[in-house]
Write a protein that holds these residues in place. Structure first.
Motif, PDB file in Angstrom:
ATOM      1  N   GLY A   1     -16.945   3.879 -12.365  1.00 47.30           N
ATOM      2  CA  GLY A   1     -16.987   5.226 -12.074  1.00 47.30           C
ATOM      3  C   GLY A   1     -17.775   5.803 -13.313  1.00 47.30           C
ATOM      4  N   ALA A   2     -17.877   5.255 -14.555  1.00 46.91           N
ATOM      5  CA  ALA A   2     -18.181   5.814 -15.699  1.00 46.91           C
ATOM      6  C   ALA A   2     -19.961   5.961 -15.417  1.00 46.91           C
ATOM      7  N   ASP A   3     -20.442   7.321 -16.193  1.00 44.78           N
ATOM      8  CA  ASP A   3     -21.785   7.566 -16.129  1.00 44.78           C
ATOM      9  C   ASP A   3     -22.705   6.754 -17.097  1.00 44.78           C
ATOM     10  N   LEU A   4     -21.872   6.132 -18.203  1.00 42.19           N
ATOM     11  CA  LEU A   4     -22.662   5.387 -19.089  1.00 42.19           C
ATOM     12  C   LEU A   4     -21.524   4.809 -19.892  1.00 42.19           C
ATOM     13  N   VAL A   5     -21.505   3.460 -20.513  1.00 39.25           N
ATOM     14  CA  VAL A   5     -20.794   2.804 -21.364  1.00 39.25           C
ATOM     15  C   VAL A   5     -21.417   2.431 -22.591  1.00 39.25           C
ATOM     16  N   HIS A   6     -20.906   2.689 -23.834  1.00 41.08           N
ATOM     17  CA  HIS A   6     -21.088   2.576 -25.281  1.00 41.08           C
ATOM     18  C   HIS A   6     -20.408   1.813 -25.926  1.00 41.08           C
ATOM     19  N   ALA A   7     -20.885   0.318 -26.251  1.00 44.43           N
ATOM     20  CA  ALA A   7     -20.139  -0.737 -26.830  1.00 44.43           C
ATOM     21  C   ALA A   7     -20.486  -0.453 -28.388  1.00 44.43           C
TER      22      ALA A   7
ATOM     23  N   ARG B   1     -24.144  -3.763 -11.822  1.00 42.93           N
ATOM     24  CA  ARG B   1     -24.125  -2.404 -11.623  1.00 42.93           C
ATOM     25  C   ARG B   1     -25.111  -1.902 -12.314  1.00 42.93           C
ATOM     26  N   SER B   2     -25.446  -0.461 -12.048  1.00 44.23           N
ATOM     27  CA  SER B   2     -26.798   0.183 -12.714  1.00 44.23           C
ATOM     28  C   SER B   2     -26.147   1.215 -14.015  1.00 44.23           C
ATOM     29  N   THR B   3     -24.895   1.178 -14.264  1.00 44.45           N
ATOM     30  CA  THR B   3     -24.474   1.935 -15.150  1.00 44.45           C
ATOM     31  C   THR B   3     -25.009   1.447 -16.561  1.00 44.45           C
ATOM     32  N   PRO B   4     -25.626   2.608 -17.341  1.00 37.34           N
ATOM     33  CA  PRO B   4     -26.396   2.059 -18.450  1.00 37.34           C
ATOM     34  C   PRO B   4     -25.593   1.739 -19.714  1.00 37.34           C
ATOM     35  N   LEU B   5     -25.828   0.905 -20.422  1.00 39.64           N
ATOM     36  CA  LEU B   5     -25.078   0.376 -21.490  1.00 39.64           C
ATOM     37  C   LEU B   5     -25.946   0.760 -22.879  1.00 39.64           C
ATOM     38  N   ILE B   6     -25.098   1.337 -23.915  1.00 42.88           N
ATOM     39  CA  ILE B   6     -25.799   1.741 -25.026  1.00 42.88           C
ATOM     40  C   ILE B   6     -24.870   0.981 -25.863  1.00 42.88           C
ATOM     41  N   VAL B   7     -25.571   0.059 -26.889  1.00 42.36           N
ATOM     42  CA  VAL B   7     -24.941  -0.625 -27.961  1.00 42.36           C
ATOM     43  C   VAL B   7     -25.118  -0.130 -29.490  1.00 42.36           C
ATOM     44  N   THR B   8     -24.084   0.186 -30.122  1.00 40.07           N
ATOM     45  CA  THR B   8     -24.444   0.545 -31.667  1.00 40.07           C
ATOM     46  C   THR B   8     -23.899  -0.626 -32.410  1.00 40.07           C
ATOM     47  N   TRP B   9     -25.021  -1.079 -33.298  1.00 36.33           N
ATOM     48  CA  TRP B   9     -24.691  -2.183 -34.441  1.00 36.33           C
ATOM     49  C   TRP B   9     -24.537  -1.434 -35.526  1.00 36.33           C
TER      50      TRP B   9
ATOM     51  N   GLN C   1     -26.615  13.611 -32.076  1.00 32.56           N
ATOM     52  CA  GLN C   1     -27.613  12.438 -31.794  1.00 32.56           C
ATOM     53  C   GLN C   1     -27.251  11.630 -30.805  1.00 32.56           C
ATOM     54  N   VAL C   2     -25.800  11.105 -30.871  1.00 29.38           N
ATOM     55  CA  VAL C   2     -25.366  10.177 -29.790  1.00 29.38           C
ATOM     56  C   VAL C   2     -25.603  11.062 -28.453  1.00 29.38           C
ATOM     57  N   LEU C   3     -25.143  12.229 -28.311  1.00 32.91           N
ATOM     58  CA  LEU C   3     -25.069  12.915 -26.957  1.00 32.91           C
ATOM     59  C   LEU C   3     -26.597  13.114 -26.477  1.00 32.91           C
ATOM     60  N   SER C   4     -27.449  13.326 -27.312  1.00 34.35           N
ATOM     61  CA  SER C   4     -29.005  13.467 -26.982  1.00 34.35           C
ATOM     62  C   SER C   4     -29.394  12.102 -26.172  1.00 34.35           C
ATOM     63  N   VAL C   5     -28.757  10.981 -26.609  1.00 38.92           N
ATOM     64  CA  VAL C   5     -29.249   9.627 -26.149  1.00 38.92           C
ATOM     65  C   VAL C   5     -28.453   9.826 -24.927  1.00 38.92           C
ATOM     66  N   TYR C   6     -27.429  10.092 -24.790  1.00 39.29           N
ATOM     67  CA  TYR C   6     -26.633   9.990 -23.384  1.00 39.29           C
ATOM     68  C   TYR C   6     -27.226  10.903 -22.497  1.00 39.29           C
ATOM     69  N   ASP C   7     -27.956  12.187 -22.727  1.00 41.79           N
ATOM     70  CA  ASP C   7     -28.428  13.158 -22.003  1.00 41.79           C
ATOM     71  C   ASP C   7     -29.826  12.340 -21.586  1.00 41.79           C
ATOM     72  N   GLU C   8     -30.372  11.652 -22.379  1.00 45.36           N
ATOM     73  CA  GLU C   8     -31.715  10.903 -21.895  1.00 45.36           C
ATOM     74  C   GLU C   8     -31.463   9.921 -20.635  1.00 45.36           C
ATOM     75  N   LEU C   9     -30.311   9.161 -20.864  1.00 43.67           N
ATOM     76  CA  LEU C   9     -30.091   8.119 -19.846  1.00 43.67           C
ATOM     77  C   LEU C   9     -29.181   8.757 -18.708  1.00 43.67           C
ATOM     78  N   THR C  10     -28.920   9.701 -18.611  1.00 44.40           N
ATOM     79  CA  THR C  10     -28.317  10.487 -17.543  1.00 44.40           C
ATOM     80  C   THR C  10     -28.895  11.602 -16.708  1.00 44.40           C
ATOM     81  N   GLN C  11     -29.897  12.290 -17.375  1.00 48.57           N
ATOM     82  CA  GLN C  11     -30.548  13.336 -16.736  1.00 48.57           C
ATOM     83  C   GLN C  11     -31.534  12.679 -15.604  1.00 48.57           C
ATOM     84  N   PRO C  12     -31.642  13.333 -14.362  1.00 45.31           N
ATOM     85  CA  PRO C  12     -32.588  12.530 -13.405  1.00 45.31           C
ATOM     86  C   PRO C  12     -33.904  12.600 -13.534  1.00 45.31           C
ATOM     87  N   ARG C  13     -34.468  11.502 -13.370  1.00 39.88           N
ATOM     88  CA  ARG C  13     -36.026  11.378 -13.506  1.00 39.88           C
ATOM     89  C   ARG C  13     -36.848  12.304 -12.490  1.00 39.88           C
ATOM     90  N   PRO C  14     -37.880  12.719 -13.020  1.00 39.87           N
ATOM     91  CA  PRO C  14     -38.501  13.540 -12.152  1.00 39.87           C
ATOM     92  C   PRO C  14     -39.276  12.739 -11.125  1.00 39.87           C
TER      93      PRO C  14
END
Length: 378
Positions: free
Chosen positions: A88-94, A110-118, A363-376
């Motif tokens: 049920g998550a909109d995205l996962v950040h590891a 699953r189609s849930t976007p994965l963000i990774v921080t090194w 900055q992180v939230l802006s990346v989240y928005d990119e990945l969760t906004q509907p594409r036109p």
């Protein structure tokens, strides 16, 4: 505060993120705690998946996040627990390589976007190094976005096949900003007396006692300081597998070095020091370097990893593994109070260029928005 709108297929009214930590080193755990607090303040629902001992130390729940105990990577139940937590998550950040690998396994199918921080990279050789590279390739190809805390980590992710790798320098959580004046440190004389640095320079190093930290080179350099009058004292705060070997060298060679163990008063220790020392073979965004510049303590460091990018001209940088160059830089600084004062002032200016916690969250939230906004639709 108005909740952040979610455009997930689940129809949730607010964005729901899952933050994944592995064993949780200090830097990544503190970052996740700061990130969770900032996201919750912006109306984001945050679940932090981490071992229960990490929550005891960093209190993710106290930041407004839900904490879900997920065992360390060696536990066979960790992927199953993580898969359930991510439902049920909109995205996962590891955060970190091993946490990211488990997150990729948990999200398989699953189609849930994965963000990774090194935040850093492991230092291994031989067959383990080959396995590490395979792991890195698997992780970056599963990630929608890879965020590296230093430029060299971003380059490493791109070489491993990341489709989208970006620099995302993280703030040092919970620290005084360089814009705030430092109050006189009343603990300084007490700490110097405790360490045996009355009437002599105190040189401070902080970090785990492992090969990456370059303490063998530091001990080589310390041999050159035995002839100084007064003779500087090097204090190393930290624990690790090399403690016995380092202590043996200190005793056998009569080096002016003290191993003082793990400490929870690093800020006070640095404020009491004349110089901070960072002899590492590799660092990302070194906590010690950031603390030293904030505290106006001149820094001598090796020019490795993200250190040059982090400190700019506000530190004395020397080649890694060069004990003679390291020793010479320390001697020059000890004999040049004007240069020390210049570095102290440059350190404050450099620290002012680093991102704040609020900027890091934005900055992180802006990346989240990119990945969760509907594409036109086209």
């Amino acid at each position: 505060m108005t909740p952040v709108s979610s455009h997930s297929p689940h129809g949730q009214s607010t964005l729901r993120t899952v933050q994944v930590l592995g064993g949780g080193n200090a830097g990544s755990s503190a970052h996740v705690r700061s990130l969770a607090a900032g996201l919750v303040a912006r109306g984001v629902r945050v679940t932090v998946c981490a071992p229960v001992e990490a929550d005891r130390i960093y209190d993710f729940s106290g930041a407004g996040a839900e904490h879900v105990h997920v065992p360390r990577s060696s536990d066979p139940g960790s992927v199953a627990a993580l898969r359930a937590a991510c439902t049920g998550a909109d995205l996962v950040h590891a955060h970190g390589l091993h946490a990211s690998f488990r997150a990729a396994l948990a999200l398989a199918g699953r189609s849930t976007p994965l963000i990774v921080t090194w935040h850093s990279r492991a230092h291994v050789e031989g067959a383990r190094a080959h396995f590490l590279r395979l792991l890195e390739r698997r992780v970056v190809r599963a990630a929608a976005v890879v965020l590296g805390t230093t430029s060299d980590l971003v380059d490493r992710a791109r070489r491993a096949g990341a489709r989208d790798a970006r620099l995302a320098a993280v703030a040092l959580p919970g620290r005084r900003t360089s814009a705030e004046p430092a109050e006189p440190d009343l603990a300084r004389p007490k700490i110097r007396a405790e360490l045996g640095a009355i009437g002599r320079p105190l040189l401070m190093a902080v970090g785990s006692l492992d090969p990456q930290r370059g303490y063998d080179v530091l001990l080589d350099a310390a041999r050159a300081w035995r002839g100084l009058d007064p003779m500087p004292l090097v204090a190393i705060a930290g624990e690790g597998p090399l403690r016995t070997a380092l202590q043996r060298r200190i005793e056998e060679e009569g080096l002016p070095v003290r191993l003082i163990g793990r400490r929870d008063d690093v800020g006070e220790l640095l404020a009491a020091a004349d110089l901070a020392l960072l002899p590492s073979r590799w660092e990302s965004r070194s906590v010690l370097a950031q603390e030293a510049l904030h505290a106006r303590v001149p820094l001598v460091a090796t020019a490795v990893g993200g250190v040059p990018e982090l400190v700019g001209d506000a530190a004395e940088l020397v080649p890694p593994g060069d004990a003679e160059a390291f020793a010479d830089a320390v001697v020059r600084l000890l004999g040049d109070p004007e240069r020390r004062e210049l570095l102290a002032e440059q350190g404050l200016r450099q620290a002012a260029t680093w991102p704040t916690e609020d900027e890091t969250v934005a900055q992180v939230l802006s990346v989240y928005d990119e990945l969760t906004q509907p594409r036109p639709l086209i």
